[in-house]
Design a protein around this motif. Structure first.
Motif, short mmCIF file in Angstrom:
data_model
loop_
_atom_site.label_atom_id
_atom_site.label_comp_id
_atom_site.label_asym_id
_atom_site.label_seq_id
_atom_site.Cartn_x
_atom_site.Cartn_y
_atom_site.Cartn_z
N UNK A 62 -4.63 67.66 115.05
CA UNK A 62 -3.31 68.22 114.72
C UNK A 62 -3.30 68.72 113.28
N UNK A 63 -3.93 67.99 112.37
CA UNK A 63 -3.99 68.42 110.98
C UNK A 63 -4.77 69.72 110.83
N UNK A 64 -5.88 69.85 111.53
CA UNK A 64 -6.67 71.08 111.48
C UNK A 64 -5.87 72.24 112.05
N UNK A 65 -5.19 72.02 113.17
CA UNK A 65 -4.38 73.09 113.76
C UNK A 65 -3.25 73.50 112.82
N UNK A 66 -2.64 72.54 112.17
CA UNK A 66 -1.57 72.83 111.22
C UNK A 66 -2.10 73.64 110.04
N UNK A 67 -3.25 73.27 109.54
CA UNK A 67 -3.85 74.00 108.43
C UNK A 67 -4.18 75.43 108.84
N UNK A 69 -2.72 77.19 111.16
CA UNK A 69 -1.45 77.90 111.31
C UNK A 69 -0.93 78.35 109.95
N UNK A 70 -0.98 77.49 108.96
CA UNK A 70 -0.54 77.85 107.61
C UNK A 70 -1.40 78.97 107.03
N UNK A 71 -2.70 78.94 107.30
CA UNK A 71 -3.58 80.00 106.81
C UNK A 71 -3.23 81.33 107.45
N UNK A 72 -2.99 81.34 108.76
CA UNK A 72 -2.64 82.59 109.43
C UNK A 72 -1.30 83.12 108.95
N UNK A 73 -0.36 82.22 108.71
CA UNK A 73 0.94 82.64 108.19
C UNK A 73 0.79 83.22 106.79
N UNK A 74 -0.06 82.64 105.97
CA UNK A 74 -0.27 83.14 104.61
C UNK A 74 -0.97 84.50 104.63
N UNK A 75 -1.87 84.69 105.58
CA UNK A 75 -2.59 85.97 105.69
C UNK A 75 -1.65 87.08 106.16
N UNK A 76 -0.71 86.75 107.03
CA UNK A 76 0.19 87.76 107.59
C UNK A 76 1.48 87.92 106.79
#
Length: 80
Positions: A62-67, A69-76
């Protein structure tokens, strides 16, 4: 060794492998067949298949998936 314990070990690959790694369990199970539950618990801990290990692995996933998700949001995110 009792037939029911032998069949239990033969049907479960982890139990067979743990018995090969810890051969002292042959003697223990021959003398005290009621310790099969202790044997099973120790094998689960050895192969990290106990409930605490599973919860830990799930938490890490879950922590890896959350990280990610945050990376993809920051990229977009729109840059200013």
């Amino acid at each position: 060794m009792r037939q029911n314990i032998y069949e239990f070990i033969q049907t479960n690959e982890d139990m067979r492998n743990y018995l090969r790694v810890q051969p002292t369990w042959y003697k223990r199970l021959m003398r005290n067949p009621h310790e099969v539950d202790v044997f099973e618990t120790e094998a689960k801990y050895y192969f990290e298949k106990s409930i605490p290990h599973r919860v830990s692995k799930f938490s890490e996933s879950v922590q890896v998936a959350s990280m990610m998700l945050h990376m993809f949001q920051a990229m977009n995110a729109p840059s200013e």
